[in-house]
Design an enzyme around this catalytic site. Structure first.
Site, PDB file in Angstrom:
ATOM      1  N   GLY A 171       0.811  -1.208   0.000  1.00 50.37           N
ATOM      2  CA  GLY A 171       0.000   0.000   0.000  1.00 50.37           C
ATOM      3  C   GLY A 171       0.841   1.253   0.000  1.00 50.37           C
ATOM      4  O   GLY A 171       0.497   2.251  -0.639  1.00 50.37           O
ATOM      5  N   TYR A 172       1.965   1.215   0.703  1.00 50.45           N
ATOM      6  CA  TYR A 172       2.863   2.370   0.727  1.00 50.45           C
ATOM      7  C   TYR A 172       3.388   2.649  -0.676  1.00 50.45           C
ATOM      8  O   TYR A 172       3.347   3.786  -1.157  1.00 50.45           O
ATOM      9  CB  TYR A 172       4.021   2.110   1.680  1.00 50.45           C
ATOM     10  CG  TYR A 172       5.001   3.259   1.762  1.00 50.45           C
ATOM     11  CD1 TYR A 172       4.736   4.359   2.561  1.00 50.45           C
ATOM     12  CD2 TYR A 172       6.183   3.251   1.019  1.00 50.45           C
ATOM     13  CE1 TYR A 172       5.624   5.426   2.624  1.00 50.45           C
ATOM     14  CE2 TYR A 172       7.068   4.309   1.074  1.00 50.45           C
ATOM     15  CZ  TYR A 172       6.791   5.392   1.875  1.00 50.45           C
ATOM     16  OH  TYR A 172       7.668   6.442   1.920  1.00 50.45           O
TER      17      TYR A 172
END
Length: 286
Positions: A171-172
């Site tokens: 997600g980062y």
């Protein structure tokens, strides 16, 4: 006269780390600051967020340079809070010239796994859009928007990540890549108004996000409880230059350049402050 003398900068994630560094560096060069931070921990993120005391320290450091600062605890995930923060800051300081969308979290090893993914996306991507959207109606010709990406945004994660193993980490990377595309397209459409938008891509940066147990585990998956001493030698594998990480000030100096009139025709760019990390890992794809 300072390089951003008389300007006002709206900075998210300003309580510590890169955000604080940007606020202080811009204040050194004459800007007043609207400093925003959530100052609240996330259940899914394995390291503590900044505190109200951290935000107060940012204010103290800015005021040492005889600049004004408005501090606001607000959540970038909430568009209404961003709108209110911008309006409060402008009421106090009179104008808005610079936006630094810095707020971000790293979800590496976050639990529950898929909630950590959501929290990262909502903070890093949606939060960037909320902050910029709240500021845009108040920006005039000569204004500068700067968002914080990451060298990770340039990675082909399909080659390095086991699918489904670390959604918070993925997600980062995704959030930084998506915000990069958002700013790229935004820059085109605001250029006729004389407003600029750029992204800065740092490599490992010496902040509490990097110096945290989840990040140490990401760099040393072979150890159950790695320490900074275990991880730091591996940090250096990211950069072509022989450094483990850069300092927040290295990014702040690029923020200052992009915010200043020296960069008056620089827009839509991807500025890498990465010690050659892109050169090392991603070849000749400019």
């Amino acid at each position: 006269m300072g390089r951003v003398e008389g300007k006002v900068a709206f900075i998210t994630g300003a309580a510590r780390g890169q955000g604080r560094s940007h606020a202080v560096r811009l204040a050194e060069e004459g800007a007043d600051i609207i400093a925003v931070d959530i100052c609240t921990d996330f259940e899914t993120i394995g390291y503590p967020m900044a505190t109200p005391e951290d935000l107060a320290e940012t204010a103290r450091l800015v005021e040492k340079h005889d600049r004004r600062i408005v501090t606001i605890q607000a959540d970038v995930r909430d568009a209404a809070q961003m709108k209110a923060a911008v309006e409060t800051g402008i009421t106090e300081l009179g104008r808005l010239d610079i936006v630094v969308a810095q707020a971000g979290i790293a979800g590496m090893k976050g639990e529950p796994r898929w909630q950590s993914f959501t929290d990262v996306i909502n903070t890093n991507l949606v939060g960037t859009i909320n902050a910029i959207s709240a500021a845009l109606p108040h920006l005039k010709e000569g204004a500068s928007i700067i968002a914080t990406g990451s060298t990770a945004a340039l990675m082909d994660t399909s080659k390095v990540d086991e699918p489904g193993k670390d959604p918070g980490g993925v997600g980062y990377v995704y959030s930084k890549r998506a915000l990069t595309e958002y700013v790229h397209n935004l820059a085109l459409h605001i250029a006729p108004e004389g407003i600029r938008a750029n992204v800065i891509h740092p490599t490992n940066c010496n902040t509490p996000m990097l110096q945290s147990e989840p990040m140490y585990r990401s760099f040393r998956p072979d150890l159950e409880h790695p320490t900074r001493a275990d991880a730091e030698p591996v940090f250096g594998v990211q950069q072509a230059m022989r450094i483990p990480f850069i300092e927040p000030l290295d990014i702040s100096n690029m923020v200052l350049f992009l915010a200043s009139d020296e960069a008056r025709y620089v827009t839509g760019t991807q500025q890498r402050v990465d010690g050659g990390g892109y050169l090392k890992w991603y070849g000749v794809h400019f």
